[in-house]
Design a protein around this motif. Structure first.
Motif, short mmCIF file in Angstrom:
data_model
loop_
_atom_site.label_atom_id
_atom_site.label_comp_id
_atom_site.label_asym_id
_atom_site.label_seq_id
_atom_site.Cartn_x
_atom_site.Cartn_y
_atom_site.Cartn_z
N ALA A 1 0.82 -1.37 -0.05
CA ALA A 1 -0.03 -0.12 0.00
C ALA A 1 1.00 1.15 -0.03
O ALA A 1 0.60 2.34 -0.18
CB ALA A 1 -0.94 -0.07 1.34
N GLY A 2 2.24 1.03 0.21
CA GLY A 2 2.89 2.35 0.09
C GLY A 2 3.47 2.81 -1.14
O GLY A 2 3.30 2.28 -2.17
N ALA A 3 3.75 4.12 -0.95
CA ALA A 3 4.17 4.79 -2.37
C ALA A 3 5.50 5.13 -2.17
O ALA A 3 6.04 6.36 -1.90
CB ALA A 3 3.34 6.19 -2.43
N PHE A 4 6.47 4.19 -2.67
CA PHE A 4 7.74 4.27 -2.07
C PHE A 4 8.52 3.69 -3.43
O PHE A 4 8.15 2.56 -4.26
CB PHE A 4 8.34 3.08 -0.95
CG PHE A 4 9.72 3.32 -0.42
CD1 PHE A 4 10.53 4.45 -1.19
CD2 PHE A 4 9.80 2.70 0.53
CE1 PHE A 4 11.62 4.53 -0.56
CE2 PHE A 4 11.33 2.68 0.92
CZ PHE A 4 11.98 3.85 0.50
N PHE A 5 9.42 4.48 -4.24
CA PHE A 5 9.59 4.39 -5.77
C PHE A 5 11.18 4.58 -5.59
O PHE A 5 11.46 5.77 -5.01
CB PHE A 5 9.14 5.29 -6.59
CG PHE A 5 7.65 4.79 -6.74
CD1 PHE A 5 7.09 3.85 -7.74
CD2 PHE A 5 6.52 5.46 -5.97
CE1 PHE A 5 5.65 3.62 -7.89
CE2 PHE A 5 5.26 5.00 -6.02
CZ PHE A 5 5.05 4.09 -7.03
N VAL A 6 12.00 4.08 -6.53
CA VAL A 6 13.27 4.44 -6.93
C VAL A 6 13.35 4.59 -8.41
O VAL A 6 12.75 4.44 -9.23
CB VAL A 6 14.18 2.95 -6.48
CG1 VAL A 6 14.20 2.61 -5.12
CG2 VAL A 6 13.64 1.71 -7.29
N ALA A 7 14.65 5.47 -8.49
CA ALA A 7 15.02 5.70 -9.97
C ALA A 7 16.17 5.07 -10.08
O ALA A 7 17.23 5.04 -9.32
CB ALA A 7 14.88 7.25 -10.35
N GLU A 8 16.34 4.20 -11.37
CA GLU A 8 17.44 3.48 -11.61
C GLU A 8 18.18 3.86 -12.84
O GLU A 8 17.36 4.17 -13.75
CB GLU A 8 17.50 2.08 -11.53
CG GLU A 8 16.41 1.44 -12.21
CD GLU A 8 16.22 -0.19 -11.96
OE1 GLU A 8 16.89 -0.55 -10.83
OE2 GLU A 8 15.85 -0.89 -12.72
N SER A 9 19.48 3.96 -12.87
CA SER A 9 20.03 4.27 -14.44
C SER A 9 20.00 3.01 -15.19
O SER A 9 19.47 1.98 -14.88
CB SER A 9 21.46 4.56 -14.02
OG SER A 9 22.19 3.66 -13.51
N GLU A 10 20.48 3.14 -16.32
CA GLU A 10 20.38 1.74 -17.29
C GLU A 10 21.19 0.62 -17.00
O GLU A 10 20.82 -0.34 -17.12
CB GLU A 10 21.07 2.21 -18.49
CG GLU A 10 20.36 3.18 -19.46
CD GLU A 10 20.87 3.84 -20.62
OE1 GLU A 10 22.34 4.08 -20.65
OE2 GLU A 10 20.45 3.99 -21.63
N ASP A 11 22.29 0.89 -16.05
CA ASP A 11 23.01 -0.29 -15.49
C ASP A 11 22.47 -0.92 -14.17
O ASP A 11 22.95 -1.75 -13.48
CB ASP A 11 24.44 0.30 -15.20
CG ASP A 11 24.39 1.14 -14.23
OD1 ASP A 11 23.65 1.73 -13.81
OD2 ASP A 11 25.84 1.68 -14.01
N GLY A 12 21.14 -0.32 -13.81
CA GLY A 12 20.44 -0.89 -12.72
C GLY A 12 20.88 -0.20 -11.43
O GLY A 12 20.42 -0.77 -10.26
N ARG A 13 21.57 0.81 -11.38
CA ARG A 13 22.09 1.43 -10.27
C ARG A 13 20.96 2.52 -9.70
O ARG A 13 20.52 3.31 -10.53
CB ARG A 13 23.39 2.31 -10.40
CG ARG A 13 23.90 2.83 -9.17
CD ARG A 13 25.45 3.29 -9.54
NE ARG A 13 25.55 4.69 -8.60
CZ ARG A 13 25.85 5.78 -9.05
NH1 ARG A 13 25.95 6.19 -10.29
NH2 ARG A 13 26.05 6.89 -8.09
N VAL A 14 20.63 2.42 -8.60
CA VAL A 14 19.57 3.28 -7.82
C VAL A 14 20.36 4.73 -7.68
O VAL A 14 21.16 4.88 -7.16
CB VAL A 14 18.97 2.95 -6.46
CG1 VAL A 14 18.19 3.63 -5.69
CG2 VAL A 14 18.23 1.58 -6.64
N VAL A 15 19.55 5.47 -8.07
CA VAL A 15 20.09 7.17 -8.25
C VAL A 15 19.14 8.22 -7.65
O VAL A 15 19.54 9.05 -7.69
CB VAL A 15 20.60 7.38 -9.72
CG1 VAL A 15 21.49 6.39 -10.32
CG2 VAL A 15 19.14 7.46 -10.61
N GLY A 16 18.15 7.53 -7.24
CA GLY A 16 17.15 8.37 -6.36
C GLY A 16 15.89 7.67 -5.78
O GLY A 16 15.67 6.48 -6.07
#
Length: 172
Positions: free
Chosen positions: A58-73
Motif C-alpha cells: 500500500a506504500g508509495a515508495f519508488f526508486v529511479a535507476e540508471s540503465e545499469d540498474g544502479r539506484v540514483v534516487g
C-alpha cells in the motif's frame, strides 16, 4: 543517460541507504551538523526499516535507476490523517543526476500511487528553511510555501519550511 522509475522492493534497501548518505551529506552540509547526521541516518535509513517500507504493497515508495540498474534516487509518500492530504516523506536524487527530470518522475509515481488509494488533493513536504536548493526544486515542481516552524532534531533546532502541492487530477 536513461533511467526508469519503479516501485521500491526490499532488495533496494542498501542502495537507498547509500543514496541517502550521499545526498544528506551534500544537502545538509552547513545546515545540519555532521554529528546529528551521523546519529539520524542510521535510524531513519536503517536497511531493515527501508526493506519493510518497500515491502508494504500500500506504500508509495519508488526508486529511479540508471540503465545499469544502479539506484540514483528515491521517493516515499503517504497519507496524512486529514482526508485528501498526503506527505512526501523522502525525496532524494544523487547530485550528479539532478535536473534531469528524475525527481519529477519520482513525484509523479508517488502521486499516482496515492491517488489509487483515493483522492488526494494536497501533497505536503517539509524542508529545512536554509535549504535554498531544495526549496527552489520543490517550487519548480509546483509546491508553494505554507509556513515556517522550528523542529528539534536530536537536540539540534532546525527552522523548517512546510510547502504544499495542490493536485488537480494527476500530475503531468
Amino acid at each position: 543517460m536513461r533511467f526508469r522509475v519503479r516501485r521500491a522492493v526490499p532488495e533496494d534497501a542498501a542502495a537507498i541507504n547509500g543514496v541517502a548518505r550521499i545526498t544528506w551529506a551534500e544537502t545538509y552540509r552547513g545546515i545540519i551538523p555532521d554529528e546529528i547526521q551521523r546519529a539520524v541516518l542510521p535510524l531513519w535509513y536503517a536497511e531493515d526499516r527501508l526493506a519493510r517500507a518497500a515491502a508494504n504493497p500500500a506504500g508509495a515508495f519508488f526508486v529511479a535507476e540508471s540503465e545499469d540498474g544502479r539506484v540514483v534516487g528515491f521517493a516515499q509518500a503517504g497519507r496524512r490523517e486529514q482526508a485528501g492530504d498526503a506527505e512526501l516523506w523522502r525525496f532524494y536524487v544523487l547530485p550528479e543526476h539532478q535536473r534531469k527530470g528524475i525527481g519529477r518522475q519520482l513525484l509523479k509515481a508517488c502521486v499516482e500511487s496515492l491517488q489509487e488509494g483515493g483522492d488526494v488533493a494536497r501533497l505536503f513536504v517539509q524542508v529545512e528553511a536554509e535549504n535554498q536548493i531544495g526549496r527552489r526544486a520543490y517550487e519548480a515542481l509546483g509546491f508553494a510555501y505554507v509556513r515556517e516552524y522550528e523542529d528539534d532534531l536530536m537536540g539540534h533546532v532546525s527552522r523548517m519550511c512546510e510547502m504544499c502541492l495542490h493536485l488537480h487530477g494527476r500530475p503531468d
